[in-house]
Design an enzyme around this catalytic site. Structure first.
Site, mmCIF file in Angstrom:
data_model
loop_
_atom_site.group_PDB
_atom_site.id
_atom_site.type_symbol
_atom_site.label_atom_id
_atom_site.label_comp_id
_atom_site.label_asym_id
_atom_site.label_seq_id
_atom_site.Cartn_x
_atom_site.Cartn_y
_atom_site.Cartn_z
ATOM 1 N N ASN B 241 0.827 -1.204 0.000
ATOM 2 C CA ASN B 241 0.000 0.000 0.000
ATOM 3 C C ASN B 241 0.856 1.245 0.000
ATOM 4 O O ASN B 241 1.965 1.252 0.522
ATOM 5 C CB ASN B 241 -0.976 -0.013 1.182
ATOM 6 C CG ASN B 241 -0.323 0.294 2.514
ATOM 7 O OD1 ASN B 241 -0.047 1.439 2.819
ATOM 8 N ND2 ASN B 241 -0.069 -0.722 3.304
ATOM 9 N N CYS B 242 0.340 2.271 -0.645
ATOM 10 C CA CYS B 242 1.103 3.517 -0.730
ATOM 11 C C CYS B 242 0.158 4.707 -0.641
ATOM 12 O O CYS B 242 0.534 5.812 -0.977
ATOM 13 C CB CYS B 242 1.913 3.575 -2.015
ATOM 14 S SG CYS B 242 0.912 3.494 -3.489
ATOM 15 N N VAL B 243 -1.020 4.518 -0.224
ATOM 16 C CA VAL B 243 -2.035 5.560 -0.157
ATOM 17 C C VAL B 243 -2.488 5.728 1.291
ATOM 18 O O VAL B 243 -2.989 4.782 1.837
ATOM 19 C CB VAL B 243 -3.270 5.144 -1.005
ATOM 20 C CG1 VAL B 243 -4.331 6.220 -1.010
ATOM 21 C CG2 VAL B 243 -2.870 4.764 -2.407
#
Lengths: 125, 426
Positions: B241-243
């Site tokens: 995940n990067c959000v």
């Protein structure tokens, strides 16, 4: 497919992917308007089944949202009420972002679709 | 479990004809690394770049940051269930390349996540400005779906970090740190007077760009469970995940979780660090109830006196956070929460989307809505095309002089909720 939930959405991709064999209530509307529509369902006695603030792309930074509610009208559920009310209140601190690039919109629709799909996967068990 | 972590200090990274580590310098053959990355046919091309602390360089959009590792002794391998075969890690000897990281960058979806500035005010808010970053900007083949591309980039990053970590196998570490855990019975016998404390870590688990993997299993599919903390130190958990950038746990954060190292530092002295409990942050409300019920039940069954509870994200996870806190406190187990805040640009709004009187001991990771001006930098690794789309940016972000007016949200790791940042209270 006979499900005991309804997908409330403003995401046309969710509507097209799930519309054939799920109960989908789609309207073309803004993010906040979608949450207000969910709120009306909750006030009418539908329990909230998925979190209205799913995903980390913040409210008003994405145009699309899908939420699961129970099909059955069971009477006002206080925790659903608290959750939808606080979700709408939380939206106030985020700034609206305009988006016109079709590829970006497609991506937003797809991410919302994966978020609601994770909820549907749990609901369908 | 006893884990010996050997640190190989990397003082410089350069491209060379042959990949090797010599006298603290990592030399990387671009051709060899390219082969490793492009092993996956879904990836069309990759470009490499090196960003060093203090340089006028901006890396964006950042997907993941990964510390290269190699397992030299003991059970299991690097990134078990993802790169290596499934096998329990957390014991034996593992070497980590310190002072550098592999950074994956590239467009996956239209709202891009993560800026790392190597200099200027932005650099102060990310730990990754202090590392030498080997950046991979990865392009997919045409007509690939977003989730296929995300997976391909994710795995390419792990392959690259594994390839580079392997270069350290025959070296002697510059320093060694030993972490040892007890069984329940051993801990009770050894530390009968010390408070029993565990770390409850919430893992992001919602969908594309919002997932975490435990021994290769999607955290959405897991029930709360117990781990030895050394398993997490040794790569059992990786990021998908990067959000949003400020409060996502990159793989680097999982490998270097400061809650774990700080609890180990106190283990046997002021506390008995009993175990780590992991739980998830699913979208479906019944999953939240189940997971928080289960986490509270585990805390009670383990006879814990207190827990540290860290979340990952905002909004939907705040519900899990408060559920976990309330239910664990109701079992008579004290909680301390680590979270960041979305208190509005003026800092006056309610910080979380949920609250409860039981959540009365909270350590902040900072206000993600805080506005910062990032100066124009000389070089961009990646692309600025989507800079207005990052969570925390807006159409007004790019100013006439080339500087960026953004919220801390856009900076990778700025308000990290394991406390791996400079905004936390200490």
């Amino acid at each position: 497919m006979d499900t005991d939930y309804i997908i409330i959405t403003n995401n046309p991709f969710v509507a097209s992917e799930y519309g054939e064999d799920h109960l989908v209530d789609y309207q073309e509307e803004s993010f906040i308007s979608l949450l207000q529509r969910v709120q009306r369902f909750v006030y009418e006695g539908h329990e909230l089944l998925s979190h209205p603030l799913s995903g980390s792309v913040k409210p008003k930074e994405t145009l699309y949202k899908s939420v699961l509610i129970a099909k059955k009208v069971a009477g006002l559920d206080l925790s659903s009420l608290k959750l939808i009310d606080s979700s709408i209140e939380t939206c106030e601190k985020f700034h609206y972002k305009e988006e016109t690039n079709e590829k970006n919109l497609e991506d937003m629709r797809f991410v919302d679709y994966t978020l609601i799909s994770s909820a549907i996967a749990s609901a369908d068990v | 479990m006893k884990l010996e972590m050997g640190h190989i200090n990397i003082k410089d990274v350069q491209f060379g004809s042959e990949s090797k580590i010599a006298d603290g310098v990592l030399y990387v053959s671009e051709d060899a690394l390219r082969q490793v990355v492009l092993e996956d046919e879904k990836l069309k091309s990759v470009s490499f770049d090196i960003a060093k602390p203090g340089e006028s360089v901006r890396i964006t959009p950042v997907k993941d940051v990964i510390e290269p590792r190699v397992k030299v002794e003991g059970q299991g391998g690097i990134f078990p269930g993802v790169i290596s075969k499934v096998g329990t890690v957390g014991s034996g000897k593992t070497y980590a390349l310190k002072g550098m990281a592999v950074v994956t960058a590239g467009k996956i979806v239209g709202f891009q996540e993560g800026i790392i500035d190597m200099t200027g005010p932005g650099a102060d808010y990310t730990p990754f400005s202090k590392l030498i970053n080997l950046v991979m900007v990865i392009e997919p083949i045409a007509d690939i779906k977003q989730h296929q591309y995300e997976k391909a980039v994710r795995l390419a990053g792990f392959r690259a970090a594994t390839y580079i970590g392997e270069l350290a196998r025959e070296l002697t570490p510059d320093e060694t740190h030993i972490y040892e855990t007890c069984t329940m019975k051993e801990g009770l016998e050894k530390y009968p007077e010390l408070p029993r404390v565990a770390y409850v870590q919430m893992l992001q688990s919602q969908g594309l760009l919002h997932d975490t993997y435990v021994y290769g299993v999607d955290a959405k599919q897991t029930l709360p469970t117990i781990l030895n903390p050394t398993e997490v130190m040794d790569g059992a958990i990786v990021s998908g995940n990067c959000v949003s950038a400020c409060d996502k746990n990159t793989t680097y954060h999982h490998l270097n979780n400061p809650v774990i190292t700080d609890l180990f530092a106190e283990h046997g002295k002021t506390i008995n660090f009993v175990c780590q409990i992991i739980t998830n942050e699913n979208v479906y409300l019944a999953d939240k109830e189940r997971s928080s019920d289960w986490t509270a039940k585990l805390c009670k069954m383990l006879d814990l006196d207190g827990i540290i509870l860290s979340q990952e994200g905002f909004g939907n996870p705040d519900t899990d956070l408060i559920m976990n806190c309330k239910k664990i406190e109701a079992q008579g187990v004290k909680t301390v929460i680590i979270t960041d805040e979305y208190a509005g640009r003026d800092g006056k709004s309610q910080s979380l989307a949920d609250a409860d009187a039981a959540a009365d001991a909270v350590v902040t990771g900072g206000n993600a809505n805080q506005v910062i001006i990032l100066p124009k930098l000389d070089k961009v690794i990646g692309t600025m095309d989507y800079i207005t789309k990052i969570a925390g940016a807006s159409d007004e972000t790019l100013r006439e002089d080339g500087s960026l007016e953004v919220e801390l949200q856009v900076i990778t790791g700025a308000t990290n909720e394991t406390g791996f940042n400079r905004l936390s209270a200490r």
